[in-house]
Design a protein around this motif. Structure first.
Motif, PDB file in Angstrom:
ATOM      1  N   LEU A 223     -48.075  23.305  47.672  1.00  0.00           N
ATOM      2  CA  LEU A 223     -46.627  23.182  47.743  1.00  0.00           C
ATOM      3  C   LEU A 223     -46.043  24.585  47.874  1.00  0.00           C
ATOM      4  CD1 LEU A 223     -44.025  21.436  47.285  1.00  0.00           C
ATOM      5  CD2 LEU A 223     -44.301  21.946  44.859  1.00  0.00           C
ATOM      6  N   ILE A 224     -45.279  24.821  48.930  1.00  0.00           N
ATOM      7  CA  ILE A 224     -44.629  26.122  49.104  1.00  0.00           C
ATOM      8  C   ILE A 224     -43.532  26.259  48.052  1.00  0.00           C
ATOM      9  CG2 ILE A 224     -43.232  27.575  50.639  1.00  0.00           C
ATOM     10  CD1 ILE A 224     -46.000  27.324  51.705  1.00  0.00           C
ATOM     11  N   ILE A 225     -43.569  27.353  47.318  1.00  0.00           N
ATOM     12  CA  ILE A 225     -42.575  27.619  46.278  1.00  0.00           C
ATOM     13  C   ILE A 225     -41.880  28.936  46.602  1.00  0.00           C
ATOM     14  CG2 ILE A 225     -42.242  28.135  43.827  1.00  0.00           C
ATOM     15  CD1 ILE A 225     -44.557  26.221  43.246  1.00  0.00           C
ATOM     16  N   LYS A 226     -40.572  28.897  46.626  1.00  0.00           N
ATOM     17  CA  LYS A 226     -39.779  30.101  46.890  1.00  0.00           C
ATOM     18  C   LYS A 226     -39.587  30.881  45.599  1.00  0.00           C
ATOM     19  CE  LYS A 226     -38.814  29.093  51.188  1.00  0.00           C
ATOM     20  NZ  LYS A 226     -39.371  29.813  52.298  1.00  0.00           N
ATOM     21  N   VAL A 227     -39.700  32.183  45.689  1.00  0.00           N
ATOM     22  CA  VAL A 227     -39.527  33.061  44.534  1.00  0.00           C
ATOM     23  C   VAL A 227     -38.048  33.426  44.411  1.00  0.00           C
ATOM     24  CG1 VAL A 227     -40.172  35.279  43.528  1.00  0.00           C
ATOM     25  CG2 VAL A 227     -41.836  33.996  44.866  1.00  0.00           C
ATOM     26  N   PRO A 228     -37.477  33.237  43.239  1.00  0.00           N
ATOM     27  CA  PRO A 228     -36.075  33.628  43.059  1.00  0.00           C
ATOM     28  C   PRO A 228     -35.878  35.129  43.297  1.00  0.00           C
ATOM     29  CG  PRO A 228     -36.819  32.280  41.216  1.00  0.00           C
ATOM     30  CD  PRO A 228     -38.032  32.633  42.021  1.00  0.00           C
ATOM     31  N   LYS A 229     -34.723  35.464  43.795  1.00  0.00           N
ATOM     32  CA  LYS A 229     -34.387  36.870  44.068  1.00  0.00           C
ATOM     33  C   LYS A 229     -34.572  37.708  42.810  1.00  0.00           C
ATOM     34  CE  LYS A 229     -30.934  39.685  46.305  1.00  0.00           C
ATOM     35  NZ  LYS A 229     -29.704  39.710  47.059  1.00  0.00           N
ATOM     36  N   GLY A 230     -35.209  38.853  42.975  1.00  0.00           N
ATOM     37  CA  GLY A 230     -35.413  39.778  41.866  1.00  0.00           C
ATOM     38  C   GLY A 230     -36.729  39.586  41.127  1.00  0.00           C
ATOM     39  N   TRP A 231     -37.464  38.538  41.445  1.00  0.00           N
ATOM     40  CA  TRP A 231     -38.737  38.270  40.776  1.00  0.00           C
ATOM     41  C   TRP A 231     -39.898  38.840  41.589  1.00  0.00           C
ATOM     42  CZ3 TRP A 231     -40.492  35.883  36.364  1.00  0.00           C
ATOM     43  CH2 TRP A 231     -39.527  35.267  35.567  1.00  0.00           C
ATOM     44  N   ASP A 232     -40.899  39.347  40.897  1.00  0.00           N
ATOM     45  CA  ASP A 232     -42.166  39.700  41.512  1.00  0.00           C
ATOM     46  C   ASP A 232     -42.938  38.391  41.732  1.00  0.00           C
ATOM     47  OD1 ASP A 232     -44.498  41.753  41.974  1.00  0.00           O
ATOM     48  OD2 ASP A 232     -45.299  40.197  40.627  1.00  0.00           O
ATOM     49  N   PRO A 233     -43.508  38.151  42.917  1.00  0.00           N
ATOM     50  CA  PRO A 233     -44.194  36.881  43.180  1.00  0.00           C
ATOM     51  C   PRO A 233     -45.331  36.579  42.202  1.00  0.00           C
ATOM     52  CG  PRO A 233     -43.952  38.135  45.202  1.00  0.00           C
ATOM     53  CD  PRO A 233     -43.486  39.012  44.090  1.00  0.00           C
ATOM     54  N   PHE A 234     -46.091  37.586  41.823  1.00  0.00           N
ATOM     55  CA  PHE A 234     -47.208  37.375  40.902  1.00  0.00           C
ATOM     56  C   PHE A 234     -46.720  37.035  39.496  1.00  0.00           C
ATOM     57  CE2 PHE A 234     -48.835  39.825  44.406  1.00  0.00           C
ATOM     58  CZ  PHE A 234     -50.056  39.228  44.668  1.00  0.00           C
ATOM     59  N   ASP A 235     -45.668  37.704  39.063  1.00  0.00           N
ATOM     60  CA  ASP A 235     -45.078  37.393  37.752  1.00  0.00           C
ATOM     61  C   ASP A 235     -44.488  35.984  37.741  1.00  0.00           C
ATOM     62  OD1 ASP A 235     -45.749  39.904  36.795  1.00  0.00           O
ATOM     63  OD2 ASP A 235     -43.749  40.752  37.117  1.00  0.00           O
ATOM     64  N   TYR A 236     -43.854  35.597  38.848  1.00  0.00           N
ATOM     65  CA  TYR A 236     -43.253  34.274  38.921  1.00  0.00           C
ATOM     66  C   TYR A 236     -44.331  33.187  38.897  1.00  0.00           C
ATOM     67  CZ  TYR A 236     -40.067  30.550  40.269  1.00  0.00           C
ATOM     68  OH  TYR A 236     -39.325  29.393  40.290  1.00  0.00           O
ATOM     69  N   ALA A 237     -45.393  33.382  39.655  1.00  0.00           N
ATOM     70  CA  ALA A 237     -46.499  32.415  39.652  1.00  0.00           C
ATOM     71  C   ALA A 237     -47.108  32.303  38.261  1.00  0.00           C
ATOM     72  CB  ALA A 237     -47.556  32.825  40.675  1.00  0.00           C
ATOM     73  N   ASP A 238     -47.303  33.428  37.610  1.00  0.00           N
ATOM     74  CA  ASP A 238     -47.850  33.427  36.250  1.00  0.00           C
ATOM     75  C   ASP A 238     -46.943  32.640  35.309  1.00  0.00           C
ATOM     76  OD1 ASP A 238     -49.769  34.418  34.204  1.00  0.00           O
ATOM     77  OD2 ASP A 238     -47.994  35.485  33.479  1.00  0.00           O
ATOM     78  N   ARG A 239     -45.658  32.839  35.441  1.00  0.00           N
ATOM     79  CA  ARG A 239     -44.705  32.121  34.579  1.00  0.00           C
ATOM     80  C   ARG A 239     -44.776  30.612  34.816  1.00  0.00           C
ATOM     81  NH1 ARG A 239     -38.169  33.041  34.004  1.00  0.00           N
ATOM     82  NH2 ARG A 239     -37.853  31.346  32.547  1.00  0.00           N
TER      83      ARG A 239
END
Length: 73
Positions: free
Chosen positions: A23-39
């Motif tokens: 599933l393609i997930i968009k990263v919110p503005k200001g987030w690091d993609p790796f940190d967002y995935a981890d969260r």
């Protein structure tokens, strides 16, 4: 053969390789993609929380993608 014994095969390896979809997930503005995935994994986001759910996928650019999700119980 050793890898099969150690990690399993055909649906039971416990790795993200067993995911049948993503599933393609968009990263919110200001987030690091790796940190967002981890969260998302830590907080058990309902889109990717179960081992049978699709993997999450974040487009990093330059034809690179980050796949993530829960692979074992």
């Amino acid at each position: 053969m050793k890898a099969k014994l150690k990690y399993g095969n055909g649906g039971f390896s416990g790795t993200i390789a067993e995911k049948g979809s993503f599933l393609i997930i968009k990263v919110p503005k200001g987030w690091d993609p790796f940190d967002y995935a981890d969260r998302l994994v830590r907080e058990e986001d309902p889109r990717i929380a179960d081992v049978w759910d699709p993997a999450g996928c974040i487009e990093l650019g330059n034809n690179e993608y980050l796949f993530f999700g829960k692979a074992i119980h």
